[in-house]
Design a protein around this motif. Structure first.
Motif: not given
Length: 317
Positions: A144-151
């Motif tokens: 979530d922090d922060n592979a999600s934002g990079v995706a």
């Protein structure tokens, strides 16, 4: 009869071609999953700033910026290199090298929308920051922090480079390094910008968008008060998920660096959870259906913002 059939065939072909372009541009959950699985895999060893996993994550972002034909807008190709220092704990190799990865979608416009997300995380927590008292030495994968934002960053880059539309604004997509060490990458960029800060329409930051919690209000959209244009931009915006807005431009992520330079910002964030900064922040806990809705909401907000003239800036405190 032949001419009628030919015309009808042409219409059908054009319809499906346009449909295919539209479908290609839409947010694809399978892409989100692919990105998060790669970035949060154990082999990345938690993407600690200055270590191999973080460098691999930077390479991954650069690979997709190249794939989407974004123009390099760093200081050395896509790269903007800088030094970062570990300050939370005393450690022998406290000085680290990191990179911002910067790609530009040049639509020939006067102003530019910035979309950003940080790709680093805590590694095995020797640099501090773990919320697990026994977590030092364990891999903190940071799904979530922060592979999600990079995706999300990569999917928005794909969307705006494949939607068969020349937008009235340019886009600058940035993967920030060293956020976990104190917003160092975004602070370095705003003090050493690779395009004039005065040309930025506004900035969208995505940090922890993978753990949607409806019971806690849903998606937090922070920064709504940083421009008088945001109320008009959000007018009529609807989503399958719950979301709420907050005025403040400050916060514990990279939009703060832009806010401090008098740039309107929004920060998309699904909130804290029990796995935050722990080894248990793993990919299988990501809510991909909600992420898809969050990014579609982001597209609506971005598209509405392009109907506005150059946005003004407001301090919120």
């Amino acid at each position: 009869m032949r001419s009628i059939l030919t015309l009808r065939s042409i219409i059908i072909v054009l319809f499906f071609l346009s449909l295919n372009v539209s479908l290609y541009a839409q947010v694809k959950p399978r892409n989100l999953k692919k990105h998060i699985q790669y970035l949060s895999a154990d082999k990345m060893n938690g993407r600690e700033t200055g270590k191999e996993g973080s460098h691999k994550a930077a390479d991954y972002v650069e690979k997709y910026f190249k794939k989407y034909n974004l123009k390099p807008m760093g200081e050395d190709g896509y790269r903007q290199s800088f030094e970062a220092r570990v300050t939370k704990v005393k450690i022998a190799d406290s000085l680290r090298m990191s990179d911002n990865i910067i790609g530009f979608l040049d639509n020939g416009a006067e102003f530019t929308i910035v979309v950003g997300a940080h790709y680093d995380h805590l590694g095995t927590a020797e640099i501090g920051g773990s919320r697990d008292s026994l977590g030092v030495g364990k891999i903190h994968n940071g799904a979530d922090d922060n592979a999600s934002g990079v995706a999300g960053l990569l999917e928005l880059a794909r969307h705006y480079t494949s939607n068969d539309t020349t937008e009235p604004f340019n886009f600058l997509f940035i993967g920030f390094g060293a956020e976990e060490l104190g917003l160092i990458g975004s602070n370095y960029f705003t003090n050493n910008p690779t395009l004039p800060l005065a040309d930025i329409h506004w900035m969208l930051n995505m940090d922890m968008i993978g753990r949607y919690q409806e019971q806690n209000g849903g998606l937090a959209i922070i920064g709504h008060g940083t421009s008088s244009a945001f109320p008009a931009i959000f007018e009529g915006v609807e989503s399958s998920i719950k979301f709420f807005t907050s005025k403040d431009g400050n916060g514990g992520s990279d939009q703060t660096s832009f806010y401090k330079k008098d740039i309107p910002v929004l920060f998309f964030h699904t909130g804290g959870h029990d796995d935050y900064h722990k080894p248990s922040d793993d990919e299988h806990r990501i809510d991909y259906q909600a992420m898809e809705a969050i990014l579609n909401l982001g597209i609506d907000v971005i598209d509405n913002s392009m109907e506005q003239p150059k946005m003004d800036f407001q301090w919120t405190n």
